[in-house]
Design an enzyme around this catalytic site. Structure first.
Site: not given
Length: 320
Positions: A2-3, A61, A303
């Site tokens: 989650p961001e 976060k 990534r």
């Protein structure tokens, strides 16, 4: 993972359902989810049970509930209950008699309360975590270095959990300063996306929203930070803020059932993504201007980065 928008959706839900309520009882079903609480399960239970939640606060976060003595509300709080969602953590509000989730780790029984319309509020706050990368722990509060509130929430207390004190403010924080960020950004001498992902420089931005903001602002991820002029910095921050606010309005970005808000609903911002995950598809901005440009995926920090080669040309002096 989650961001910021996903964590903020959870914070808003908790603020509505939990603020002002006392934690009457604590049940720990899996001690592994308390591994960050170094004093163990008994200390965690003894500290949390009987405490009143005075506010729910977020920085980047990081998410925490400020705890105060239920018998002396208003006294200066000194601890917070932190919740780290990790990759699959969920904080769910449930009725006490609702079936227990398969991956339930911690269960908090809340004092009775009613909603604005007089409806009884659910009495369970449950921490569910399939992959056990997240967890809960109690943290001491300390003064913020700038004297401003610890993060985004209703409280104006200049306090922050020790474990989050190293995290920079995020663009949705009222105390965030674009000018201060610009000065620090210029001194980094790195690539722009790498700087956006640096939680010590600006918090809450992950891979998805970095790609979306860079596309919206028209910057390549390898733009050298020391070439950013003040208007450029404001442009990327405006793009980050806009993307996150639109994601919040959609309930966040859910690619699977692991990210949900406190009532179990998924976010649907994924359908509005302009760059992330759209390799080989037309750039919508180019299409609107009569061009046919396909979005590209490039390797970045183990990534991926998604971009439009026309809207976001690679600079000659690119930095990784």
């Amino acid at each position: 993972m989650p961001e910021l928008p996903e964590v903020e959706v959870v914070r808003r839900g908790l603020a509505r359902w939990v603020t002002g309520r006392t934690i009457d009882a604590v049940e720990v079903l899996d001690p592994r989810s308390l591994r960050r609480h170094v004093d163990g399960v008994e200390d965690f239970t003894g500290t949390v049970a009987g405490a009143r939640v005075s506010d729910v606060v977020r920085r980047g976060k990081f998410l925490w509930m400020i705890l105060e003595d239920a018998d002396a509300p208003g006294d200066s709080p000194h601890v917070a209950l932190m919740a780290h969602l990790g990759m699959s953590g969920q904080l769910l509000i449930e009725e006490p008699d609702a079936p227990l989730e398969k991956h339930l780790k911690v269960r908090l029984a809340l004092s009775p309360a009613v909603d604005d319309d007089g409806t009884d509020l659910p009495g369970d706050l449950r921490f569910v975590d399939q992959r056990i990368f997240g967890g809960m722990f109690v943290a001491d509060l300390e003064a913020t270095p700038d004297g401003q509130p610890g993060g985004l929430g209703a409280s104006d207390l200049p306090l922050i959990p020790h474990q989050a004190a190293h995290i920079a403010r995020d663009p949705l924080d009222p105390a965030f300063s674009v000018d201060s960020f610009h000065d620090r950004l210029r001194g980094r001498r790195t690539g722009l996306k790498r700087a956006l992902l640096d939680q010590g420089l600006i918090s809450g931005i992950g891979n998805i929203y970095a790609d979306e903001a860079l596309w919206a602002a028209g910057f390549h991820y390898a733009r050298p930070t020391d070439t950013m002029r003040r208007p450029d910095t404001r442009r990327i921050i405006d793009a980050v803020t806009s993307v996150m606010e639109r994601a919040l309005a959609a309930g966040g970005t859910s690619f699977d059932a692991l990210y949900v808000n406190v009532n179990g609903a998924s976010g649907y911002f994924a359908r509005d993504l302009e760059a992330y995950g759209r390799e080989g598809r037309p750039c919508r901005r180019c299409a609107a201007e009569g061009r046919t440009t396909l979005l590209r995926r490039e390797s970045f920090m183990n990534r991926s980065s998604y971009l439009c080669p026309y809207c976001q040309p690679r600079p000659r002096n690119a930095r990784p």
